[in-house]
Design an enzyme around this catalytic site. Structure first.
Site, PDB file in Angstrom:
ATOM      1  N   CYS A 158     -34.114 -88.558 -36.110  1.00  0.00           N
ATOM      2  CA  CYS A 158     -32.856 -87.881 -35.798  1.00  0.00           C
ATOM      3  C   CYS A 158     -32.324 -87.151 -37.040  1.00  0.00           C
ATOM      4  CB  CYS A 158     -31.868 -88.868 -35.206  1.00  0.00           C
ATOM      5  SG  CYS A 158     -30.661 -88.062 -34.143  1.00  0.00           S
ATOM      6  N   HIS A 206     -34.748 -91.240 -30.782  1.00  0.00           N
ATOM      7  CA  HIS A 206     -34.779 -92.551 -31.449  1.00  0.00           C
ATOM      8  C   HIS A 206     -35.862 -93.437 -30.836  1.00  0.00           C
ATOM      9  CE1 HIS A 206     -30.958 -92.209 -33.739  1.00  0.00           C
ATOM     10  NE2 HIS A 206     -30.716 -91.290 -32.828  1.00  0.00           N
ATOM     11  N   GLU A 238     -37.131 -96.012 -31.937  1.00  0.00           N
ATOM     12  CA  GLU A 238     -36.877 -97.437 -32.202  1.00  0.00           C
ATOM     13  C   GLU A 238     -36.158 -98.118 -31.037  1.00  0.00           C
ATOM     14  OE1 GLU A 238     -35.250 -94.907 -33.491  1.00  0.00           O
ATOM     15  OE2 GLU A 238     -33.181 -95.381 -34.043  1.00  0.00           O
TER      16      GLU A 238
HETATM   17  N1  GLN Z   1     -25.706 -86.419 -37.053  1.00  0.00           N
HETATM   18  C1  GLN Z   1     -26.839 -85.885 -36.404  1.00  0.00           C
HETATM   19  C2  GLN Z   1     -26.496 -85.300 -35.046  1.00  0.00           C
HETATM   20  O1  GLN Z   1     -25.479 -85.590 -34.480  1.00  0.00           O
HETATM   21  C3  GLN Z   1     -27.922 -86.936 -36.265  1.00  0.00           C
HETATM   22  C4  GLN Z   1     -27.539 -88.068 -35.386  1.00  0.00           C
HETATM   23  C5  GLN Z   1     -28.419 -89.273 -35.547  1.00  0.00           C
HETATM   24  O2  GLN Z   1     -29.127 -89.406 -36.543  1.00  0.00           O
HETATM   25  N2  GLN Z   1     -28.345 -90.204 -34.609  1.00  0.00           N
HETATM   26  O3  GLN Z   1     -27.265 -84.532 -34.520  1.00  0.00           O
END
Ligand code: GLN
Length: 539
Positions: free
Chosen positions: A382, A508, A510
């Site tokens: 992310c 994600h 995970e």
């Molecule tokens: N802050 C970034 C976004 O909103 C990444 C979010 C995250 O790592 N969960 O896109």
């Protein structure tokens, strides 16, 4: 009709109620029952999505896009069963529903009160999943500790259900601590007695008491707890500290927690538990053949719970690769161009963690550059993927002011940009791009090799995305989009094919890794780290 098991905690927080609940659920599942777990949390936030990870640890996201308590991650990792919006309920959500009903006029003429209106709503929610017909047994973990002011309505709801439903359909388990006093060389039962007394004063009588302890309880202590707390001797369960949480189901099996539970629920016919896969996993976990060291770069590293699912995914992937994964936490704020080599020395792989806001991001970018240039396996999740994009833009494409509009809204080169649909959103709670979305993978890419297929779904939690206006430039220079959302074209996976292992994902992975189905990406990353490590030692 489903049967209900409620798990409360006493004496202190952090006793591992979630793990005990998940372990019991695992044993019941292994005996052929359809089981799920839900968590009721006493705070006013409608969901934990608006909480800082320092306050509450990681926010776990379900398939259907609920932002939930991290214990739901444990439930999924143990059971390999998806949870949903229904599985995590907070006081905030209960009140929101009741107040909305009041405004709609549903209670016209009545005084709206904690009992019965709030407790009725709690009871309704406690039974929602049970009424779907999908489960034989629903476990409910109550957050907080007995005696807290805010958990009282939940406990009262359990009392009412114990009274309303057939006796054999409701079971209460109370988890307490039996501390060992070194000076006296004795285990002490008094905190447990007090905790159970407090619970009984609210009208809930525990059927089973599970005692967290560092020392073997022994007959005398078990008898004493049984006598003073008014439960049967067999219903006093010892929960010794374990070397890994994944050992706890087997400890509970030995203590017959599942058998006693089933007996009390009036279920007499059940097979021996099938825990073959679980035991194979545990064996691999306990007897690794080699070790790899992974650097976890983040800004919440002081708090282990902030990256719970990532750390657990490493455990699953390590067992799969038969290696021990040693994770070194590296604070991104303290990485700079001068010390990066020293900070990342000895690593076999680098994971740049998810996150929000600008603190520590320059350190992350420097770490990505180091991995890209030295051939160290890199995995960005992310925000980690977004940092890899910015690094590539600045140092390979030579776009020096490339940035994400999250950190610099005025950048002239927004290689990471807020998603179009997010620009209209003003409310912060539950409004990110959340939950499972499909991703189409390019044939013959690293991602394809890892997943072994071209169509996957993974879970999300973000507002920003790779800016496709720059895609041609990136691909021409060697960083390709190997996975995209088939409907919107949103970039889900970026990789550098000339690097031994360099991959960043917008989602994600995970959140979907379980003991029985480890995340392919984590498994692939650890395999690459293992290879890297072997390469080092053969030099
Ligand atoms: N802050 C970034 C976004 O909103 C990444 C979010 C995250 O790592 N969960 O896109």
């Amino acid at each position: 009709m489903a049967k209900y098991i409620f798990v409360t905690g006493g004496v202190t927080s952090s006793l591992g109620k979630g793990i005990i609940a998940a372990s019991l659920a695992k044993l019941l599942q292994a005996r052929g029952f359809r089981v799920t777990i839900q968590k009721f949390d006493p705070y006013i936030n409608v969901d934990p999505g608006t909480l800082n990870p320092y306050e509450h640890g990681e926010c776990f996201v379900t398939e259907d896009g609920a932002e939930t308590d991290l214990d739901l991650g444990h439930y999924e990792r143990f059971l390999s069963v998806n949870t949903s919006q229904l599985n995590n309920v907070t006081t905030g959500r209960i009140y929101q529903t009741v107040i909305n009903k009041e405004r709609a006029g549903d209670f016209l003429g009545k005084t709206v009160q904690v009992v019965p209106h709030i407790t009725d709503e709690i009871k309704r929610r406690m039974q929602l999943i049970g009424k779907t017909g999908d489960y034989d047994i629903v476990l409910t973990e109550l957050g907080g500790t007995v005696g807290d002011i805010e958990s009282l309505p939940f406990i009262e709801a359990v009392r009412q259900l114990q009274w309303e439903l057939p006796e054999e359909d409701v079971l209460a388990i109370h988890l307490t601590l039996v501390p060992y006093l070194k000076a006296a060389k004795e285990l002490k039962t008094k905190p447990t007695q007090h905790s159970v007394k407090m619970l009984r004063e609210t009208g809930v009588h525990p059927d089973i008491i599970v005692c967290r302890t560092e020392e073997v309880l022994g007959n005398e202590i078990k008898n004493k707890i049984a006598l003073f707390c008014n439960v049967k001797r067999e219903a006093v369960i010892e929960a010794m500290d374990a070397s890994t949480i994944y050992e706890v189901p087997l400890l509970m099996l030995r203590e017959k927690l599942d058998v006693i539970t089933l007996r009390k629920l009036g279920i007499t016919d059940y097979p021996e538990p099938n825990l073959d896969n679980w035991k194979t996993f545990l064996d691999k976990l306990k007897y690794p053949k080699a070790k790899v060291t992974i650097g976890l770069i983040g800004k919440y590293i002081e708090l282990q719970d902030a990256y719970k699912s990532i750390l657990e995914s490493f455990i699953h992937a390590g067992a799969m690769n038969e290696v021990k994964v040693k994770v070194i936490d590296i604070h991104s704020e303290f990485i700079n161009e001068q010390n990066v080599g020293e900070k990342l020395e000895g690593l076999d792989g680098l994971l740049v963690a998810p996150g929000f806001g600008s603190r520590g991001i320059e350190g992350k970018i420097i770490a990505v550059q180091y991995a890209r240039e030295t051939g160290l396996p890199f995995f960005g999740i992310c925000l980690g993927m977004q940092m890899a994009v910015i690094e590539f833009a600045r140092n390979v494409l030579d776009i020096k002011d490339a940035h994400s509009t999250e950190m610099n809204s005025n950048t002239s080169n927004p290689v990471v940009n807020m998603m179009e649909e997010q620009k209209r959103i003003k409310m912060m709670g539950g409004t990110m791009r959340l939950g499972a979305y499909p991703c189409e993978i390019e044939e013959d890419s690293l991602a394809h090799k890892i997943y072994g297929k071209t169509n996957i779904t993974e879970r999300h939690r973000h507002r920003y995305e790779f800016n496709n206006d720059y895609l041609v430039k990136f691909e021409t220079a060697g960083m390709i989009a190997s996975g995209t959302n088939p409907e919107t074209g949103l970039v889900e996976i970026m990789e550098i094919p000339t690097h031994p292992f360099f991959i960043g994902v917008q989602y994600h992975p995970e959140l979907k890794s379980t003991v029985e189905n480890p995340s392919p990406l984590f498994v692939g990353f650890i395999a690459a780290a293992k290879k890297y490590n072997e390469g080092k030692s053969s030099k």
